[in-house]
Design a protein around this motif. Sequence first.
Motif, PDB file in Angstrom:
ATOM      1  N   HIS A  29       0.832  -1.207   0.000  1.00  0.00           N
ATOM      2  CA  HIS A  29       0.000   0.000   0.000  1.00  0.00           C
ATOM      3  C   HIS A  29       0.860   1.248   0.000  1.00  0.00           C
ATOM      4  CE1 HIS A  29      -2.523   3.224   1.640  1.00  0.00           C
ATOM      5  NE2 HIS A  29      -3.575   2.553   1.215  1.00  0.00           N
ATOM      6  N   HIS A  30       1.895   1.259   0.828  1.00  0.00           N
ATOM      7  CA  HIS A  30       2.786   2.407   0.918  1.00  0.00           C
ATOM      8  C   HIS A  30       3.394   2.729  -0.444  1.00  0.00           C
ATOM      9  CE1 HIS A  30       5.892   4.948   3.033  1.00  0.00           C
ATOM     10  NE2 HIS A  30       6.530   4.693   1.908  1.00  0.00           N
ATOM     11  N   MET A  31       3.881   1.706  -1.147  1.00  0.00           N
ATOM     12  CA  MET A  31       4.556   1.927  -2.427  1.00  0.00           C
ATOM     13  C   MET A  31       3.589   2.392  -3.500  1.00  0.00           C
ATOM     14  SD  MET A  31       7.261  -1.277  -2.470  1.00  0.00           S
ATOM     15  CE  MET A  31       6.119  -2.556  -1.946  1.00  0.00           C
ATOM     16  N   VAL A  32       2.449   1.715  -3.643  1.00  0.00           N
ATOM     17  CA  VAL A  32       1.490   2.078  -4.688  1.00  0.00           C
ATOM     18  C   VAL A  32       0.889   3.451  -4.401  1.00  0.00           C
ATOM     19  CG1 VAL A  32      -0.672   1.442  -5.824  1.00  0.00           C
ATOM     20  CG2 VAL A  32       0.974  -0.338  -5.206  1.00  0.00           C
ATOM     21  N   PHE A  33       0.590   3.719  -3.142  1.00  0.00           N
ATOM     22  CA  PHE A  33       0.060   5.025  -2.758  1.00  0.00           C
ATOM     23  C   PHE A  33       1.005   6.139  -3.201  1.00  0.00           C
ATOM     24  CE2 PHE A  33       0.165   8.507   0.330  1.00  0.00           C
ATOM     25  CZ  PHE A  33      -1.146   8.954   0.286  1.00  0.00           C
ATOM     26  N   GLU A  34       2.301   5.956  -2.957  1.00  0.00           N
ATOM     27  CA  GLU A  34       3.284   6.973  -3.323  1.00  0.00           C
ATOM     28  C   GLU A  34       3.303   7.203  -4.832  1.00  0.00           C
ATOM     29  OE1 GLU A  34       6.037   9.923  -2.968  1.00  0.00           O
ATOM     30  OE2 GLU A  34       5.000   8.899  -1.329  1.00  0.00           O
ATOM     31  N   LEU A  35       3.279   6.125  -5.604  1.00  0.00           N
ATOM     32  CA  LEU A  35       3.329   6.247  -7.061  1.00  0.00           C
ATOM     33  C   LEU A  35       2.062   6.909  -7.604  1.00  0.00           C
ATOM     34  CD1 LEU A  35       4.856   2.744  -7.930  1.00  0.00           C
ATOM     35  CD2 LEU A  35       6.036   4.952  -7.873  1.00  0.00           C
TER      36      LEU A  35
ATOM     37  N   TYR B 214       7.586  16.083   0.693  1.00  0.00           N
ATOM     38  CA  TYR B 214       8.608  15.596   1.611  1.00  0.00           C
ATOM     39  C   TYR B 214       9.914  15.270   0.913  1.00  0.00           C
ATOM     40  CZ  TYR B 214       5.193  15.493   5.292  1.00  0.00           C
ATOM     41  OH  TYR B 214       4.272  15.873   6.212  1.00  0.00           O
ATOM     42  N   GLY B 215       9.835  14.716  -0.296  1.00  0.00           N
ATOM     43  CA  GLY B 215      11.061  14.441  -1.017  1.00  0.00           C
ATOM     44  C   GLY B 215      11.686  13.111  -0.689  1.00  0.00           C
ATOM     45  N   TYR B 216      11.079  12.311   0.190  1.00  0.00           N
ATOM     46  CA  TYR B 216      11.657  10.991   0.449  1.00  0.00           C
ATOM     47  C   TYR B 216      10.712   9.856   0.113  1.00  0.00           C
ATOM     48  CZ  TYR B 216       9.375  11.706   5.057  1.00  0.00           C
ATOM     49  OH  TYR B 216       8.483  11.972   6.069  1.00  0.00           O
ATOM     50  N   GLY B 217       9.563  10.164  -0.500  1.00  0.00           N
ATOM     51  CA  GLY B 217       8.587   9.125  -0.809  1.00  0.00           C
ATOM     52  C   GLY B 217       9.094   8.084  -1.778  1.00  0.00           C
TER      53      GLY B 217
ATOM     54  N   TRP C 119      15.695  10.041  -6.859  1.00  0.00           N
ATOM     55  CA  TRP C 119      16.122   9.056  -5.866  1.00  0.00           C
ATOM     56  C   TRP C 119      16.976   9.682  -4.776  1.00  0.00           C
ATOM     57  CZ3 TRP C 119      12.945   5.430  -6.710  1.00  0.00           C
ATOM     58  CH2 TRP C 119      12.579   5.076  -8.010  1.00  0.00           C
ATOM     59  N   THR C 120      17.092  11.010  -4.787  1.00  0.00           N
ATOM     60  CA  THR C 120      17.836  11.677  -3.731  1.00  0.00           C
ATOM     61  C   THR C 120      16.856  12.181  -2.677  1.00  0.00           C
ATOM     62  OG1 THR C 120      17.765  13.818  -4.835  1.00  0.00           O
ATOM     63  CG2 THR C 120      19.631  12.394  -5.332  1.00  0.00           C
ATOM     64  N   TYR C 121      17.303  12.201  -1.443  1.00  0.00           N
ATOM     65  CA  TYR C 121      16.411  12.579  -0.347  1.00  0.00           C
ATOM     66  C   TYR C 121      16.220  14.084  -0.290  1.00  0.00           C
ATOM     67  CZ  TYR C 121      16.752   7.766   1.072  1.00  0.00           C
ATOM     68  OH  TYR C 121      16.678   6.395   1.069  1.00  0.00           O
ATOM     69  N   LEU C 122      14.971  14.458  -0.037  1.00  0.00           N
ATOM     70  CA  LEU C 122      14.575  15.850   0.101  1.00  0.00           C
ATOM     71  C   LEU C 122      14.700  16.643  -1.187  1.00  0.00           C
ATOM     72  CD1 LEU C 122      15.895  16.667   3.660  1.00  0.00           C
ATOM     73  CD2 LEU C 122      13.580  16.103   2.962  1.00  0.00           C
ATOM     74  N   TYR C 123      14.655  15.944  -2.338  1.00  0.00           N
ATOM     75  CA  TYR C 123      14.447  16.662  -3.592  1.00  0.00           C
ATOM     76  C   TYR C 123      12.958  16.608  -3.896  1.00  0.00           C
ATOM     77  CZ  TYR C 123      13.893  17.553  -8.554  1.00  0.00           C
ATOM     78  OH  TYR C 123      13.465  18.058  -9.748  1.00  0.00           O
TER      79      TYR C 123
END
Length: 392
Positions: A256-262, A347-350, A315-319
């Motif tokens: 759920h977490h992954m599909v929700f993010e996409l 958020y940039g980390y999803g 794939w970088t954090y907080l971009y």
Amino acid sequence: MAQSVLAASRWGAQAIKQAGQASVRLVDHFPRELVDDIFAFALKKQTGVSLKYMLDFGSKPIERQLILSAQFLHNELPVRLSHRVAELENLPYGLSAKPHVLKVRDWYVESFRELRGFPKVKDASDELQFTRLLQHIYRRHANVVPVMAMGVAELKRELAQTIGIDDLPDIHQFLDNFYLSRIGIRMLIGQHIALHEPPRENHIGLIDTKCSPAGVCQDAIDDARSICMREKGSAPDVTVYGDPSFTFPYVPSHLHHMVFELVKNSLRAEHDRFEDSDHEAPPIRIVVAEGEEDITIKVSDEGGGIPRSGLPKMWTYLYTTAKSPLDEMDRSGAQEGSDGPSVLAGYGYGLPISRLYARYFGGDLSIISMEGYGTDAYLHLNRLGNVQEPLP
């Protein structure tokens, strides 16, 4: 890049020197015996497990099995926590001295101390007491992701005048390892706690032995569209193609977490592209494909795509291209018992964390984009469940 990293190193050395005046080192806040114990455990090897092992082990959660599980966690968790504390203590560019990072470090130290202070688990009574401790630790670490993100955001702001955080691969490598380790720790603790809960049909702890990818996708779509409606006022349609009766063993919350993010990203891209257009936003398409080794979920949108130069930044954090809510969280405090509030973007980390969720059980996440048209995300899930945790 070499010059920018050198500049950051010099800046970091100055930050560490200033931090030293504020006494942020472990030894300045905790007993020497505890610090020595942490670093002794940090030299030990972590023990990985697979989804299949968790299924086989938890299939009959009798008293003896629960005791064995508690004994394993009593030995394993201090090792994993100590590895993270050692890393948090020695981060480059002064990141270790950031207040939010210190808060996370102290959570890990406190959990390590409680686990080390708990006597050996010998019987059912010990196991119940140990499970209560695990529940307490699980709650304590609920906000690690957003709090750590605040610390990195602070570093990013401070370095903005000299270099970009994209030029700090060692920071990104640390965050990948740190968040991947967190997924593993919470999976192990959550699985043990769940084995104590009332039995649920087709469930072994957190694992659904008959997880329907199409069903989980629909739940994630509903949640993402609801947020999009709240934030944007409307939401494009999303269509799922795939056999709803197909199932396989997996952790529904991870999927759920992954599909929700996409889906959330695709909704935002299409809404923004077609907001002022005479054309209606086309439906986002999700395809669930069954392979012998992998289950693949493709999320396709027509949100305009991403320039090739921007793909690595995903794939970088907080971009992020959206306004970040981290500053607001910093002022108001992270919500207790959550990994941060569910907002549409910022958020940039999803994406990088979603990829870690996929890799945790042997899968992966990749993005292919056509600038000027749209984006395809491919989520690969290992169907066999025989891949051991990729421990950092």
